[in-house]
Design an enzyme around this catalytic site. Structure first.
Site, PDB file in Angstrom:
ATOM      1  CB  CYS A 123       2.471  78.269  -6.216  1.00  0.00           C
ATOM      2  SG  CYS A 123       4.160  77.733  -6.005  1.00  0.00           S
ATOM      3  CG  HIS A 264       0.874  78.152  -2.544  1.00  0.00           C
ATOM      4  ND1 HIS A 264       1.089  76.802  -2.643  1.00  0.00           N
ATOM      5  CD2 HIS A 264       2.086  78.744  -2.739  1.00  0.00           C
ATOM      6  CE1 HIS A 264       2.364  76.589  -2.900  1.00  0.00           C
ATOM      7  NE2 HIS A 264       2.991  77.741  -2.951  1.00  0.00           N
ATOM      8  CG  ASN A 294       5.650  75.262  -2.021  1.00  0.00           C
ATOM      9  OD1 ASN A 294       4.765  74.877  -2.789  1.00  0.00           O
ATOM     10  ND2 ASN A 294       6.270  76.425  -2.160  1.00  0.00           N
TER      11      ASN A 294
HETATM   12  O1  UT7 Z   1       5.622  78.976  -3.296  1.00  0.00           O
HETATM   13  C1  UT7 Z   1       6.588  79.938  -3.497  1.00  0.00           C
HETATM   14  C2  UT7 Z   1       7.916  79.276  -3.251  1.00  0.00           C
HETATM   15  N1  UT7 Z   1       8.326  79.453  -1.902  1.00  0.00           N
HETATM   16  C3  UT7 Z   1       9.444  80.064  -1.606  1.00  0.00           C
HETATM   17  O2  UT7 Z   1      10.160  80.493  -2.453  1.00  0.00           O
HETATM   18  C4  UT7 Z   1       9.783  80.219  -0.151  1.00  0.00           C
HETATM   19  C5  UT7 Z   1       9.769  81.625   0.286  1.00  0.00           C
HETATM   20  N2  UT7 Z   1      10.804  81.898   1.233  1.00  0.00           N
HETATM   21  C6  UT7 Z   1      10.885  81.279   2.437  1.00  0.00           C
HETATM   22  O3  UT7 Z   1      10.047  80.469   2.778  1.00  0.00           O
HETATM   23  C7  UT7 Z   1      12.030  81.657   3.344  1.00  0.00           C
HETATM   24  O4  UT7 Z   1      12.689  82.774   2.813  1.00  0.00           O
HETATM   25  C8  UT7 Z   1      13.046  80.476   3.547  1.00  0.00           C
HETATM   26  C9  UT7 Z   1      12.412  79.407   4.426  1.00  0.00           C
HETATM   27  C10 UT7 Z   1      13.459  79.895   2.221  1.00  0.00           C
HETATM   28  C11 UT7 Z   1      14.289  80.981   4.268  1.00  0.00           C
HETATM   29  O5  UT7 Z   1      13.930  81.560   5.538  1.00  0.00           O
HETATM   30  P1  UT7 Z   1      14.528  82.972   5.946  1.00  0.00           P
HETATM   31  O6  UT7 Z   1      14.020  83.288   7.271  1.00  0.00           O
HETATM   32  O7  UT7 Z   1      14.181  83.920   4.820  1.00  0.00           O
HETATM   33  O8  UT7 Z   1      16.080  82.672   6.032  1.00  0.00           O
HETATM   34  P2  UT7 Z   1      17.274  83.336   5.218  1.00  0.00           P
HETATM   35  O9  UT7 Z   1      17.231  82.922   3.776  1.00  0.00           O
HETATM   36  O10 UT7 Z   1      17.304  84.792   5.514  1.00  0.00           O
HETATM   37  O11 UT7 Z   1      18.529  82.636   5.909  1.00  0.00           O
HETATM   38  C12 UT7 Z   1      18.852  82.835   7.283  1.00  0.00           C
HETATM   39  C13 UT7 Z   1      20.035  81.970   7.652  1.00  0.00           C
HETATM   40  C14 UT7 Z   1      21.195  82.075   6.681  1.00  0.00           C
HETATM   41  O12 UT7 Z   1      22.401  82.022   7.405  1.00  0.00           O
HETATM   42  P3  UT7 Z   1      23.213  83.351   7.742  1.00  0.00           P
HETATM   43  O13 UT7 Z   1      23.529  83.987   6.419  1.00  0.00           O
HETATM   44  O14 UT7 Z   1      22.288  84.208   8.580  1.00  0.00           O
HETATM   45  O15 UT7 Z   1      24.407  82.842   8.473  1.00  0.00           O
HETATM   46  C15 UT7 Z   1      21.085  80.820   5.834  1.00  0.00           C
HETATM   47  O16 UT7 Z   1      22.323  80.390   5.314  1.00  0.00           O
HETATM   48  O17 UT7 Z   1      19.653  80.587   7.647  1.00  0.00           O
HETATM   49  C16 UT7 Z   1      20.573  79.821   6.843  1.00  0.00           C
HETATM   50  N3  UT7 Z   1      19.844  78.717   6.236  1.00  0.00           N
HETATM   51  C17 UT7 Z   1      19.677  77.537   6.862  1.00  0.00           C
HETATM   52  N4  UT7 Z   1      20.075  77.070   8.069  1.00  0.00           N
HETATM   53  C18 UT7 Z   1      19.719  75.820   8.403  1.00  0.00           C
HETATM   54  C19 UT7 Z   1      19.234  78.678   5.036  1.00  0.00           C
HETATM   55  N5  UT7 Z   1      18.655  77.475   4.854  1.00  0.00           N
HETATM   56  C20 UT7 Z   1      18.930  76.753   5.962  1.00  0.00           C
HETATM   57  C21 UT7 Z   1      18.583  75.446   6.375  1.00  0.00           C
HETATM   58  N6  UT7 Z   1      18.986  75.030   7.594  1.00  0.00           N
HETATM   59  N7  UT7 Z   1      17.845  74.619   5.619  1.00  0.00           N
END
Ligand code: UT7
Length: 337
Positions: A123, A264, A294
């Protein structure tokens, strides 16, 4: 601006003479994704700010997207491709293992005079690319360059992994940089950082030399991108703040001097959280992630192109590009546009 930075003013500066972007026509909305995996428009919008993303068809490759964006940037700069000295394509989804995507772009454009290469800094690739061109132009070695960020991330996305597939999209953005003897305008300062210790946070492992194509993969999912979202999230906020703060300190600028920060586009919440820590008002932060998701190296030049064309920035404005991504890599450019 800081007196030292002014006095350092090199004989030449790298000025953005043209800009353009291109996205595939086909879109994939959150509603459509919700029919493919266990997710919802509400979850994706709340957690990322993304509403839809552009996705290539089988026949649309990275070099194709890059070439289309490049043609627009060249037209805006009124520069013939035959006059180009250098082409850099920043990408992690290249046309093939080799030759470089940039070789195909050179061929497509007929840029016979240019030397070309790909830049793999994920990125941060576009921001790194500008920094490299800055050095070559300031030293007088070249008089112009084309820097493109182009990605077809949909081709390395695991469409059954809801934690990653909602995030990414395809597209390309390009700028033409030209040598100027007006010491004020152009790229004023760039910084670049990396931390290889955190490589596992974001990766796509097949098919490089560690997992060559002639060996069966123990885990077939290694052909796809893997991300540790939480880890990346925290690092991203911290590193964006760090890169922008370094720009301000080095150049003796305050937030009041900056007209726009173009980050980004990885997650609207990450950008908003970094902006809050930097005391950046909303009107100085450009967001177009809702439309593109992204797009890795393509995201800053696509955002820049839209920002200029929508009149949110104009010639003479001071802008900061900032990016963070796999490697880990991060960096920023300060530009008097
Ligand atoms: O350019 C660099 C690359 N970018 C990245 O790597 C992205 C950086 N990270 C992020 O943008 C965020 O961490 C995410 C959008 C990927 C995830 O958001 P979050 O607020 O960090 O969520 P989380 O990973 O802590 O997950 C929260 C919950 C989980 O369920 P439980 O364990 O609380 O029951 C996940 O299983 O949300 C669940 N979850 C989803 N639910 C519905 C994860 N993905 C999804 C989904 N839809 N697509």
């Amino acid at each position: 601006m800081n007196k030292e930075v002014r006095e350092r003013s090199p004989l030449y500066r790298a000025v953005i003479a043209g800009y353009g972007s291109f996205a595939p026509e086909k879109k994939l909305t959150n509603e459509e994704l919700a029919k493919m995996i266990d997710t919802s428009d509400e979850w994706i919008t709340d957690r990322t700010g993304i509403k839809t993303r552009h996705i290539t068809t089988d026949s649309e490759s990275t070099a194709f997207l890059a070439t289309e964006a490049a043609k627009k940037a060249l037209a805006e700069a009124h520069l013939d491709a035959g006059e180009l000295d250098l082409i850099i394509v920043a990408t992690i989804t290249p046309e093939m293992v080799f030759p470089s995507t940039a070789s195909f772009v050179q061929r497509n454009l007929g840029a016979k005079k240019a030397w070309v290469f790909d830049l793999a800094a994920a990125c941060s690739g576009f921001v790194y690319g500008l920094s490299i061109v800055q050095q070559f132009i300031e030293s007088g070695r070249i008089k112009n360059a084309l820097v493109i960020g182009a990605e077809t991330l949909s081709k390395i996305t695991n469409w059954s992994d809801r934690t990653s597939c909602i995030l990414f999209g395809d597209g390309a953005g390009a700028v033409v940089l030209e040598k100027s003897e007006d010491g004020r305008k152009g790229i004023i300062y760039s910084n670049m950082f990396s931390d290889g210790d955190c490589w596992q946070a974001l990766n796509c492992q097949a098919y490089g030399s560690r997992h060559p194509a002639n060996k069966k993969l123990e885990d077939p999912k290694k052909i796809y991108m893997e991300i540790k979202g939480r880890e990346v999230y925290q690092q991203a906020v911290r590193r964006i703040v760090e890169a922008v703060t370094d720009c301000l300190e080095h150049c003796g600028l305050s937030i009041d001097d900056i007209n726009m920060v173009i980050s980004h586009q990885m997650n609207a919440r990450i950008i908003e959280s970094a902006a809050k820590r930097l005391n950046l008002p909303d009107e100085k932060v450009f967001l177009n992630i809702a439309e593109y998701g992204n797009t890795s190296a393509a995201s800053v030049p696509i955002a820049f192109n839209e920002c200029v064309r929508s009149g949110k920035i104009k010639r003479g404005d001071i802008i900061i590009f900032v990016a963070f991504g796999a490697g880990l890599t991060w960096g920023a450019n300060v530009i008097e546009f």
